[in-house]
Design a protein around this motif. Structure first.
Motif, PDB file in Angstrom:
ATOM      1  N   MET A 219       0.818  -1.204   0.000  1.00  0.00           N
ATOM      2  CA  MET A 219       0.000   0.000   0.000  1.00  0.00           C
ATOM      3  C   MET A 219       0.859   1.266   0.000  1.00  0.00           C
ATOM      4  O   MET A 219       0.548   2.226  -0.718  1.00  0.00           O
ATOM      5  CB  MET A 219      -0.935   0.010   1.219  1.00  0.00           C
ATOM      6  N   MET A 220       1.958   1.258   0.767  1.00  0.00           N
ATOM      7  CA  MET A 220       2.682   2.498   1.006  1.00  0.00           C
ATOM      8  C   MET A 220       3.929   2.672   0.144  1.00  0.00           C
ATOM      9  O   MET A 220       4.196   3.783  -0.333  1.00  0.00           O
ATOM     10  CB  MET A 220       3.088   2.575   2.490  1.00  0.00           C
ATOM     11  N   ILE A 221       4.717   1.624  -0.059  1.00  0.00           N
ATOM     12  CA  ILE A 221       5.984   1.803  -0.773  1.00  0.00           C
ATOM     13  C   ILE A 221       5.772   2.283  -2.211  1.00  0.00           C
ATOM     14  O   ILE A 221       6.401   3.250  -2.648  1.00  0.00           O
ATOM     15  CB  ILE A 221       6.827   0.512  -0.730  1.00  0.00           C
ATOM     16  N   PRO A 222       4.884   1.652  -3.009  1.00  0.00           N
ATOM     17  CA  PRO A 222       4.654   2.186  -4.356  1.00  0.00           C
ATOM     18  C   PRO A 222       4.074   3.597  -4.349  1.00  0.00           C
ATOM     19  O   PRO A 222       4.365   4.393  -5.246  1.00  0.00           O
ATOM     20  CB  PRO A 222       3.668   1.182  -4.975  1.00  0.00           C
ATOM     21  N   ALA A 223       3.261   3.908  -3.343  1.00  0.00           N
ATOM     22  CA  ALA A 223       2.678   5.247  -3.267  1.00  0.00           C
ATOM     23  C   ALA A 223       3.744   6.296  -3.016  1.00  0.00           C
ATOM     24  O   ALA A 223       3.743   7.369  -3.640  1.00  0.00           O
ATOM     25  CB  ALA A 223       1.620   5.283  -2.153  1.00  0.00           C
ATOM     26  N   VAL A 224       4.667   6.018  -2.100  1.00  0.00           N
ATOM     27  CA  VAL A 224       5.763   6.951  -1.838  1.00  0.00           C
ATOM     28  C   VAL A 224       6.639   7.103  -3.079  1.00  0.00           C
ATOM     29  O   VAL A 224       7.060   8.205  -3.447  1.00  0.00           O
ATOM     30  CB  VAL A 224       6.591   6.465  -0.637  1.00  0.00           C
ATOM     31  N   SER A 225       6.920   5.980  -3.744  1.00  0.00           N
ATOM     32  CA  SER A 225       7.751   6.016  -4.948  1.00  0.00           C
ATOM     33  C   SER A 225       7.082   6.806  -6.065  1.00  0.00           C
ATOM     34  O   SER A 225       7.750   7.532  -6.816  1.00  0.00           O
ATOM     35  CB  SER A 225       8.034   4.585  -5.405  1.00  0.00           C
ATOM     36  N   ALA A 226       5.757   6.677  -6.196  1.00  0.00           N
ATOM     37  CA  ALA A 226       5.041   7.360  -7.274  1.00  0.00           C
ATOM     38  C   ALA A 226       5.141   8.873  -7.159  1.00  0.00           C
ATOM     39  O   ALA A 226       5.125   9.587  -8.176  1.00  0.00           O
ATOM     40  CB  ALA A 226       3.571   6.932  -7.279  1.00  0.00           C
ATOM     41  N   ARG A 227       5.272   9.398  -5.947  1.00  0.00           N
ATOM     42  CA  ARG A 227       5.376  10.851  -5.764  1.00  0.00           C
ATOM     43  C   ARG A 227       6.668  11.402  -6.340  1.00  0.00           C
ATOM     44  O   ARG A 227       6.762  12.593  -6.635  1.00  0.00           O
ATOM     45  CB  ARG A 227       5.270  11.200  -4.282  1.00  0.00           C
ATOM     46  N   LEU A 228       7.673  10.547  -6.480  1.00  0.00           N
ATOM     47  CA  LEU A 228       8.919  10.990  -7.086  1.00  0.00           C
ATOM     48  C   LEU A 228       8.812  11.133  -8.596  1.00  0.00           C
ATOM     49  O   LEU A 228       9.628  11.811  -9.217  1.00  0.00           O
ATOM     50  CB  LEU A 228      10.043  10.003  -6.747  1.00  0.00           C
TER      51      LEU A 228
END
Length: 297
Positions: A219-228
């Motif tokens: 849930m969180m790791i791809p979401a954080v990565s997508a913001r980059l």
């Protein structure tokens, strides 16, 4: 060249074509990628990134009680997990409302107590293998009932997210306007509780494949990565789901070929994509370093 192509084909496609359990694991992981990763994007935008981790631990007592009452019954454990997650979120809100503690502080205390209680209950009424299965999951062991649960939750979650999308965006970026605008009908509190319910339900669905400790990773790791990679919200939602899907499929293949635990391997692949994004994404280190003027001696 042809031999190399067929070898690669057998390595990537062969396990899914040959084994039904690999196909079930792939479908379950892709379903979670579509439903859970977009919720992670909203959590990061709302500066609530650690909330998902707290709630993933908070569902454990409910899962443990369901296990004590019905054994390894997926419906019983899922229902218990949902009730426990919502109860912990509600208690944290009440504590912050009637005391001087902020919601994140009260949530941190409550979820740690809930985690300890859940581990104690499972350890006292089950085997070490049962505890490891509940904590870390087994994507390669998803049965038909588990697949129906995950895909059903994912379908309902995506539909509800689409229906609540406008209100969630307003509540995320401008909650004062949402409360002042009577045309929305509901205040920000209702939207927030509905969103938290979606998060809890997705975490409970994810524990079957990734375990209660690892479910939050997809849930969180791809979401954080997508913001980059993107500044706009729709692009971040699509990117997060795409990265989660790639991590899920890659993790399943690596777990199958190298006999590693499926849940941690999937989260490890998501972490590798995150590290890559830190380097090469538009918001990462290399593009920012390249665009910074360098003084020539």
């Amino acid at each position: 060249m042809e031999a190399l192509f067929y070898a690669g084909w057998d390595w990537v496609v062969g396990p899914f074509a040959e084994f039904a359990f690999m196909r079930r694991a792939l479908v379950a992981t892709l379903a979670l990628s579509i439903s859970a990763a977009p919720l992670g994007v909203f959590l990061t935008l709302r500066r609530m990134s650690l909330l998902g981790d707290a709630l993933s631990h908070a569902v454990l007592p409910g899962v443990a009680i369901g296990y004590m009452l019905a054994g390894l019954s997926l419906p019983a454990m899922a229902l218990g997990g949902v009730m426990a997650g919502l109860l912990v979120a509600g208690l944290a809100g009440l504590v912050s409302k009637f005391t001087t503690l902020k919601e994140d502080a009260s949530l941190a205390a409550i979820y740690l107590v809930a985690l300890a209680l859940g581990v104690t209950l499972i350890s006292g009424h089950g085997t070490q293998l049962d505890l490891l299965h509940i904590l870390f999951g087994s994507a390669l062991g998803v049965d038909e009932a588990g697949l129906l649960l995950v895909t059903g939750v994912a379908t309902v979650s995506v539909l509800l997210l689409a229906l609540l999308y406008r209100g969630l965006v307003l509540e995320t970026f401008d909650p004062i306007f949402l409360n002042a605008n009577r045309r929305t009908g509901w205040g920000s509190w209702v939207w927030q509780q509905g969103f938290l319910m979606l998060v809890v339900v997705n975490l409970v669905a994810g524990f079957q494949t990734l375990g209660t400790l690892m479910a939050v990773g997809l849930m969180m790791i791809p979401a954080v990565s997508a913001r980059l990679w993107h500044d706009t919200l729709p692009a971040q939602l699509l990117n997060a789901s795409g990265q989660a899907a790639i991590a899920g499929a890659s993790g399943l293949l690596l777990s199958y070929h190298f006999d590693t635990p499926s849940g941690p391997t999937i989260i490890g692949c998501a972490g590798a994509l995150y590290m890559t994004s830190l380097l090469v994404a538009p918001g990462g280190w290399l593009p920012r370093w390249w665009s910074t003027p360098h003084r020539v001696a």
